[in-house]
Design a protein around this motif. Structure first.
Motif, short mmCIF file in Angstrom:
data_model
loop_
_atom_site.label_atom_id
_atom_site.label_comp_id
_atom_site.label_asym_id
_atom_site.label_seq_id
_atom_site.Cartn_x
_atom_site.Cartn_y
_atom_site.Cartn_z
N ARG A 17 47.72 23.05 65.30
CA ARG A 17 48.55 22.96 66.51
C ARG A 17 49.70 23.95 66.40
O ARG A 17 50.20 24.23 65.31
N THR A 18 50.11 24.46 67.56
CA THR A 18 51.32 25.26 67.66
C THR A 18 52.31 24.48 68.51
O THR A 18 51.92 23.62 69.31
N ALA A 19 53.57 24.79 68.35
CA ALA A 19 54.60 24.13 69.17
C ALA A 19 54.51 24.66 70.59
O ALA A 19 54.34 25.86 70.81
N GLU A 20 54.57 23.76 71.56
CA GLU A 20 54.60 24.16 72.96
C GLU A 20 56.04 24.29 73.44
O GLU A 20 56.35 25.17 74.23
N ARG A 21 56.89 23.37 72.98
CA ARG A 21 58.31 23.40 73.32
C ARG A 21 59.11 23.03 72.09
O ARG A 21 58.59 22.41 71.17
N PHE A 22 60.37 23.44 72.09
CA PHE A 22 61.27 23.02 71.03
C PHE A 22 62.60 22.65 71.67
O PHE A 22 62.91 23.07 72.78
N LYS A 157 60.78 26.51 76.08
CA LYS A 157 59.39 26.86 75.78
C LYS A 157 59.35 27.55 74.42
O LYS A 157 60.23 28.35 74.09
N ALA A 158 58.37 27.22 73.61
CA ALA A 158 58.26 27.77 72.25
C ALA A 158 57.61 29.15 72.30
O ALA A 158 56.47 29.34 71.89
N ASP A 159 58.36 30.09 72.81
CA ASP A 159 57.92 31.47 72.83
C ASP A 159 59.14 32.37 72.64
O ASP A 159 60.26 31.88 72.46
#
Length: 178
Positions: A17-22, A157-159
């Motif tokens: 899994r990757t983070a979608e939001r932080f 958003k985790a970007d």
């Protein structure tokens, strides 16, 4: 890691899994929350839900377990006792749990669990330790669990754009996204 869309973690079922939001706490805590898509993950196997129990009275001498992944060693547990309950300086309203359970690099963010008989209850978030080379004798600290629910978090958003926004607003630094 968040900006490059690499795997946040591998769960016990083998799923990545990757983070979608932080979210960063907007006040005094050094704390970040990560949100992942839990589709296909099973509670009790891949993750557990931790809840604070405000009725628990934590006191010096209580047995605790610090859980984390120090130096990449996943699932490490260190055992100890509550040494003291400390208020933060300047009356900021935060309480830290001082413990002799080791909190090494990689334990930060992991749970501190109170052991009462055979039952373990979440009481804190491991945050930092001062090792003997720092002029101390292994002082370790966790943020009280209740502070996680009491604080305000700003979700992003985790970007790379979310990270840039945090740098601009929280750290007051100019940044560009490429």
């Amino acid at each position: 890691m968040l900006c490059r869309n690499t795997a946040l973690g591998i769960f016990p079922s083998g799923q990545h899994r990757t983070a979608e939001r932080f979210a960063l706490e907007t006040g005094l805590l050094d704390l970040c929350l990560l949100e992942v898509d839990a589709t296909g993950l099973a509670e009790g196997r891949d993750y557990v839900t931790l809840r604070d129990d405000p009725s628990l009275r934590l006191q010096p001498g209580d047995r605790v377990v610090a859980v984390g992944s120090p130096f990449g060693l996943t699932g490490t547990q260190t055992f100890g006792h509550v040494s003291a309950l400390r208020s933060t300086p300047e009356g900021r309203g935060l309480e830290l749990i001082q413990t002799d359970a080791a909190v090494n690099h990689g334990n930060s963010g992991g749970p501190l669990l109170l052991a009462r008989g055979e039952r373990f209850t979440w009481v804190g978030v491991n945050t930092f330790g001062l090792m003997p080379g720092d002029g101390s004798a292994g002082l370790n600290f966790s943020i009280r669990a209740r502070h996680v629910d009491e604080r305000n978090f700003e979700w992003r958003k985790a970007d790379k754009w979310g990270a840039a926004e945090v740098i601009r607003t929280s750290y007051r630094r100019d940044t560009t996204v490429q």
